[in-house]
Design a protein around this motif. Structure first.
Motif, PDB file in Angstrom:
ATOM      1  N   GLY B 182       0.825  -1.211   0.000  1.00  0.00           N
ATOM      2  CA  GLY B 182       0.000   0.000   0.000  1.00  0.00           C
ATOM      3  C   GLY B 182       0.851   1.250   0.000  1.00  0.00           C
ATOM      4  O   GLY B 182       0.580   2.216  -0.715  1.00  0.00           O
ATOM      5  N   LEU B 183       1.941   1.227   0.796  1.00  0.00           N
ATOM      6  CA  LEU B 183       2.808   2.408   0.885  1.00  0.00           C
ATOM      7  C   LEU B 183       3.517   2.668  -0.439  1.00  0.00           C
ATOM      8  O   LEU B 183       3.585   3.808  -0.909  1.00  0.00           O
ATOM      9  CB  LEU B 183       3.835   2.214   1.998  1.00  0.00           C
ATOM     10  CG  LEU B 183       3.290   2.367   3.425  1.00  0.00           C
ATOM     11  CD1 LEU B 183       4.301   1.898   4.453  1.00  0.00           C
ATOM     12  CD2 LEU B 183       2.903   3.814   3.682  1.00  0.00           C
ATOM     13  N   VAL B 184       4.049   1.609  -1.049  1.00  0.00           N
ATOM     14  CA  VAL B 184       4.741   1.805  -2.328  1.00  0.00           C
ATOM     15  C   VAL B 184       3.764   2.309  -3.387  1.00  0.00           C
ATOM     16  O   VAL B 184       4.063   3.252  -4.131  1.00  0.00           O
ATOM     17  CB  VAL B 184       5.398   0.483  -2.789  1.00  0.00           C
ATOM     18  CG1 VAL B 184       5.858   0.611  -4.232  1.00  0.00           C
ATOM     19  CG2 VAL B 184       6.568   0.151  -1.900  1.00  0.00           C
ATOM     20  N   LEU B 185       2.573   1.711  -3.405  1.00  0.00           N
ATOM     21  CA  LEU B 185       1.569   2.165  -4.382  1.00  0.00           C
ATOM     22  C   LEU B 185       1.201   3.616  -4.122  1.00  0.00           C
ATOM     23  O   LEU B 185       1.039   4.404  -5.056  1.00  0.00           O
ATOM     24  CB  LEU B 185       0.315   1.288  -4.306  1.00  0.00           C
ATOM     25  CG  LEU B 185       0.450  -0.104  -4.908  1.00  0.00           C
ATOM     26  CD1 LEU B 185      -0.834  -0.891  -4.691  1.00  0.00           C
ATOM     27  CD2 LEU B 185       0.763  -0.013  -6.391  1.00  0.00           C
ATOM     28  N   ALA B 186       1.076   3.976  -2.842  1.00  0.00           N
ATOM     29  CA  ALA B 186       0.733   5.365  -2.509  1.00  0.00           C
ATOM     30  C   ALA B 186       1.780   6.301  -3.097  1.00  0.00           C
ATOM     31  O   ALA B 186       1.460   7.286  -3.755  1.00  0.00           O
ATOM     32  CB  ALA B 186       0.638   5.535  -1.000  1.00  0.00           C
ATOM     33  N   LEU B 187       3.059   5.956  -2.879  1.00  0.00           N
ATOM     34  CA  LEU B 187       4.127   6.805  -3.412  1.00  0.00           C
ATOM     35  C   LEU B 187       4.043   6.925  -4.921  1.00  0.00           C
ATOM     36  O   LEU B 187       4.346   7.962  -5.493  1.00  0.00           O
ATOM     37  CB  LEU B 187       5.489   6.209  -3.050  1.00  0.00           C
ATOM     38  CG  LEU B 187       6.002   6.549  -1.665  1.00  0.00           C
ATOM     39  CD1 LEU B 187       7.362   5.911  -1.452  1.00  0.00           C
ATOM     40  CD2 LEU B 187       6.110   8.062  -1.545  1.00  0.00           C
TER      41      LEU B 187
END
Ligand SMILES: Nc1ncnc2c1ncn2[C@@H]1O[C@H](COP(=O)(O)OP(=O)(O)OP(=O)(O)O)[C@@H](O)[C@H]1O
Ligand SMILES: [Mg+2]
Lengths: 250, 334
Positions: B182-187
């Motif tokens: 989720g964090l990588v996708l958010a970035l």
């Protein structure tokens, strides 16, 4: 009740271009002061300094003192200043996504008025003061953009009055309106000036004579003449004022 | 006279070319949809609804006998239940949105209203550069930096403070899993949403913002109550854009997702697999399936993903249209 403002040494810039040259002026409580002058002379800039809106323009800055009973406006937080010094703009600008009611209620809610009855009461009171209540009382939930231009402008006045300011700035409030709406706004200004200190910018000299107790004439960012409206129009002291009001330039 | 005829032919040629080109997007979409749907028909017959309700994904014994099942041929023991990947896709993209939308909106507001001149250009350029980073680089960074941090610090931290909330407690493990994905996708989607929202906010007439300032509203209040409602339509479009991108993203989540198989995520730190990642990951072995059923199953996965992203965009469009009709907002769209 209105409060008087004394302005001392007010200068303003857009980038390196100076648009106000050290203005000194006394705006008396509970009077309407008209600001007149040719296009581009700094009228809008002047009133926008009085509520610190000037500095929201990128690259703009101002200097000087603007004393209210509360103290120097230039040293207060701009958000507090704008609660005391309300503003009505040249083009009606009700919030386009909000209803008539919410246009007025928004600022009240954000300043902590929660009770529905109190909100409704204050919205009604402001609309009555702006002489709009009878026309919109059945349309409070309609989008504000569905009102006519003149009604929208009175809504903006109601919106400004709702937060109970002491000073009301009006930058050519009737210039986008038809003659009938203009007369209604002028009537309103004459009523409101018993309770507020009003500064109204206008290009319409007859309008200045009709509504204003005092008149200030600006030229090229300088305050050329300031006095009782009848004096300024009948016995101007400065040649340039005379030229302007007799239509010789501007 | 002859010149007139020649120019008429040129015009006919031009109009023909223009017609072909303008039909291209529709033709392409239809063609791709046709290919993946046709490719998935055997798998649809083989699995039925269990394709989206089952959690067992097993290509079967690729070297053993091929069994015939309801008229279709598949390796013995093959089962294609894609629920795990469906959930992985939806959950990781939802987490990405929850993080990316507020960050993007605030960044966009700063870019549109708070900074100006060279600083504004510089920051805008940075955002656009971020959008251009290849996803494999994000993935590598995710494995080397983000996942260890999530595993050792962020995960245990969240579990410690919010462990009583269902889904947020539990062991953070290696850090490769749902939260890191989720964090990588958010970035990856923050720059996309930020750029779109910045352009929307810059189109809000100054007059309306000044109306708010003039009443003594703070910058945040003006953004929240004046500007964002005005650009609501476009905002929904921008979020749909980011969501579609997050669901379709392949490489980075393949690298940091932890490759879950046959197991639904139990908490925020569980390993996951997304549909896109599974397609990329399993195509190689699927091609060795003599019955071709594994490839058909991956095609069905692709069809499902395509339907999901198209549906997100359609729903966003519908929302936008409904909002647009009910008020007379001078709306601004992406
Ligand atoms: N946002 C701005 N950026 C740069 N210069 C500006 C800006 N707004 C106004 N000015 C300049 O400042 C000077 C004064 O402008 P101002 O708007 O105060 O005049 P005004 O008297 O209100 O004119 P009008 O009667 O046409 O409204 C003008 O020369 C104008 O070009
Ligand atoms: Mg002006």
């Amino acid at each position: 009740m209105g409060k008087s403002i004394s302005v001392a040494g007010l200068s303003a810039w857009y980038g390196d271009q100076q648009t106000l040259q050290s203005i000194d002026i006394e705006l008396k409580a509970n009077t309407a002061t008209a600001v007149i002058g040719p296009s581009g002379c700094g009228k809008s800039t002047f009133v926008r300094c009085l509520n610190r809106l000037h500095e929201t323009v990128p690259g703009a800055r101002m200097e000087g003192r603007i004393e209210l009973e509360e103290g120097d406006l230039c040293r207060m937080h701009p958000v507090d200043v704008r609660r005391i010094v309300g503003m009505v703009f040249q083009k009606p600008n009700p919030f386009p996504t909000l209803s008539v009611f919410d246009n007025i209620a928004l600022a009240l809610r954000l300043s902590g008025v929660r009770r529905r009855s109190e909100l409704a009461e204050r919205v009604e009171r402001s609309l009555r003061m702006a002489a709009l209540w009878d026309e919109v009382k059945d349309r409070l939930r309609h989008p504000a953009t569905a009102l006519s231009g003149g009604q929208q402008q009175r809504l903006c006045i109601a919106r400004a009055l709702a937060v109970e300011p002491e000073v009301l700035l009006m930058d050519e409030p009737a210039s986008a309106l038809d003659p009938v709406s203009t007369l209604r706004i002028e009537e309103l200004i004459r009523e409101l000036k018993s309770r507020y200190t009003i500064v109204i910018v206008t290009h319409n000299l007859q309008q200045a004579i009709r509504v204003a107790d005092r008149t200030a004439f600006f030229l090229n960012g300088e305050l050329i003449e300031f006095g009782d409206t009848s004096e300024v129009f009948e016995h101007p002291r400065d040649r340039r004022t005379e030229d302007y009001i007799s239509g010789r330039f501007g | 006279m002859s010149r007139g005829r020649a120019s008429r032919w040129v015009d006919i040629g031009f109009r023909g070319t223009a017609a072909v080109c303008s039909a291209m997007p529709l033709v392409l979409l239809a063609a791709i949809l046709a290919v993946v749907v046709a490719g998935s028909l055997p798998s649809i017959r083989y699995m039925g609804w269990q394709f989206i309700t089952g959690i067992t994904w097993n290509l079967g014994n690729l070297y053993g006998a091929i069994s015939v099942h309801g008229g279709v041929r598949a390796p013995a023991g093959a089962s294609y239940g894609a629920l795990v990947f469906l959930v992985g896709t939806l959950a990781s993209s939802a987490i990405a949105l929850v993080i990316a939308v507020p960050v993007s909106v605030l960044t966009a507001a700063v870019l549109a209203y708070q900074v100006r001149g060279p600083l504004q250009s510089l920051l805008s350029l940075l955002v656009e550069l971020l959008a251009g980073i290849p996803s494999v680089v994000f993935g590598l960074w995710g494995i080397l930096v983000l996942a260890p941090w999530v595993g050792r610090q962020l995960g245990p931290g969240i579990a410690h403070v919010l462990g009583w909330v269902p889904f947020l407690g539990g062991a953070a493990g290696t850090g490769l899993g749902l939260l890191s994905s989720g964090l990588v996708l958010a970035l990856m989607i923050i720059p996309i949403i930020t750029a779109a929202v910045r352009d929307l906010l810059m189109q809000v007439p100054r007059l309306y913002r000044e109306g708010g300032f003039g009443l003594g509203l703070t910058s945040w209040e003006v953004l929240r109550h004046v500007c964002l409602p005005i650009v609501r339509e476009g905002l929904i479009g921008a979020v749909a854009l980011g969501w579609g991108r997050a669901m379709g993203e392949t490489m980075a989540v393949l690298m940091v997702g932890g490759s879950a198989l046959n197991q639904l995520p139990e908490n925020l730190y569980s390993p996951i697999s997304t549909m896109a990642a599974v397609i990329a990951n399993q195509l190689d072995s699927a091609l060795t399936d003599a019955s071709h059923m594994a490839v058909h199953a991956l095609a069905e996965l692709a069809a499902l993903l395509l339907v999901l992203t198209v549906a997100t965009n359609l729903v966003a469009r519908l929302l936008v249209n409904r909002v647009g009709r009910s008020t007379t907002v001078p709306g601004v769209r992406v």
